[in-house]
Write a protein that holds these residues in place. Sequence first.
Motif, PDB file in Angstrom:
ATOM      1  N   ILE A  40       0.816  -1.214   0.000  1.00 59.16           N
ATOM      2  CA  ILE A  40       0.000   0.000   0.000  1.00 59.16           C
ATOM      3  C   ILE A  40       0.853   1.269   0.000  1.00 59.16           C
ATOM      4  CG2 ILE A  40      -1.584   1.367   1.424  1.00 59.16           C
ATOM      5  CD1 ILE A  40      -2.928  -1.274   2.217  1.00 59.16           C
ATOM      6  N   TYR A  41       1.904   1.294   0.829  1.00 54.84           N
ATOM      7  CA  TYR A  41       2.635   2.545   1.027  1.00 54.84           C
ATOM      8  C   TYR A  41       3.922   2.645   0.206  1.00 54.84           C
ATOM      9  CZ  TYR A  41      -0.689   3.196   4.768  1.00 54.84           C
ATOM     10  OH  TYR A  41      -1.861   3.344   5.468  1.00 54.84           O
ATOM     11  N   TRP A  42       4.446   1.520  -0.230  1.00 51.21           N
ATOM     12  CA  TRP A  42       5.642   1.565  -1.071  1.00 51.21           C
ATOM     13  C   TRP A  42       5.317   1.444  -2.545  1.00 51.21           C
ATOM     14  CZ3 TRP A  42      10.152  -1.623   1.525  1.00 51.21           C
ATOM     15  CH2 TRP A  42      10.365  -1.123   2.820  1.00 51.21           C
ATOM     16  N   PHE A  43       4.238   0.762  -2.858  1.00 49.12           N
ATOM     17  CA  PHE A  43       3.890   0.525  -4.259  1.00 49.12           C
ATOM     18  C   PHE A  43       2.428   0.888  -4.546  1.00 49.12           C
ATOM     19  CE2 PHE A  43       7.184  -2.549  -3.069  1.00 49.12           C
ATOM     20  CZ  PHE A  43       8.183  -2.216  -3.986  1.00 49.12           C
ATOM     21  N   PRO A  44       2.030   2.119  -4.205  1.00 51.54           N
ATOM     22  CA  PRO A  44       0.638   2.509  -4.469  1.00 51.54           C
ATOM     23  C   PRO A  44       0.305   2.504  -5.953  1.00 51.54           C
ATOM     24  CG  PRO A  44       1.977   4.422  -3.920  1.00 51.54           C
ATOM     25  CD  PRO A  44       2.823   3.218  -3.631  1.00 51.54           C
ATOM     26  N   PHE A  45       1.313   2.718  -6.790  1.00 51.55           N
ATOM     27  CA  PHE A  45       1.105   2.757  -8.237  1.00 51.55           C
ATOM     28  C   PHE A  45       0.960   1.354  -8.830  1.00 51.55           C
ATOM     29  CE2 PHE A  45       5.527   3.010  -7.020  1.00 51.55           C
ATOM     30  CZ  PHE A  45       6.116   1.957  -7.716  1.00 51.55           C
ATOM     31  N   LEU A  46       1.216   0.305  -8.040  1.00 52.25           N
ATOM     32  CA  LEU A  46       1.051  -1.072  -8.506  1.00 52.25           C
ATOM     33  C   LEU A  46      -0.170  -1.729  -7.872  1.00 52.25           C
ATOM     34  CD1 LEU A  46       4.756  -2.365  -8.506  1.00 52.25           C
ATOM     35  CD2 LEU A  46       3.368  -1.601 -10.453  1.00 52.25           C
ATOM     36  N   GLY A  47      -1.169  -0.939  -7.599  1.00 44.88           N
ATOM     37  CA  GLY A  47      -2.407  -1.454  -7.042  1.00 44.88           C
ATOM     38  C   GLY A  47      -2.556  -1.246  -5.554  1.00 44.88           C
TER      39      GLY A  47
END
Length: 251
Positions: free
Chosen positions: A32-39
């Motif tokens: 959620i917080y490191w990869f918001p752009f990956l879903g």
Amino acid sequence: MFIRNESFESFIKSYKVITSLVAIHIFFYIWIYWFPFLGGAEIRYLGIGNNIMISMGEYWRLVTPIFLHGGLMHMAFNSFSLVLFGPALESLLGWKRFLAAYLATGILANIAYYFLGNPLVSHLGASGAVFGLFGIYVYMVVFRKDLINRMNSQLIMTIVVLGVIMTFINPGINILAHLFGLISGAVLAPLILANVRFHHHQTHVHAPGDIGFDPNRWAKRANRKQRYLIYSIAGFIGMILFFYLVSTFLL
């Protein structure tokens, strides 16, 4: 009972539910917080507790907030609490009953917030389920003294009182979820602890360095009173530090 001294590998082997829950916490935090752009952003949106969305039929939101958190400190504190206070119950209850108790108290806390909470305020976190474990311990202290000794009873009641106080002091805390998680654990405890007897677990053999659910283990060693005092003070100071961190950093 609440002192962790087993190895990492031994902990994973002995407490599979707690290990899995902590892994889920970490996994979703990173996503959620490191990869918001990956879903990750979508996962947070779909999983967060929201009373309006629940009233529109999205009932999974009564469950999914248990596994999501509002930030690193939020996730770390709930995971730490689970690692510290969960193993004794998982050992006592067995993994199936422990998991059922954890999920049931978390869901009941979210249901309580659905009926009593602010419909405009979203919520997430495992705190309701963690307080559910505290509720089970409180029931043991009051009604099942055969499962917990006096020193551990005093320690857990001190932690519960501090937890309730900090619930009302810290801003941004889901007060209803904490309180109803605690209440749910105490109410469900008679069912959860039905037919549970301490002697069922006394014959389990642990490898060196392991810890089991044995309230009298320190009584078998020399200078047990001094050990109790040292561990009680260390545990109390540790929890005070963590509550301070939460009051400082938790949103």
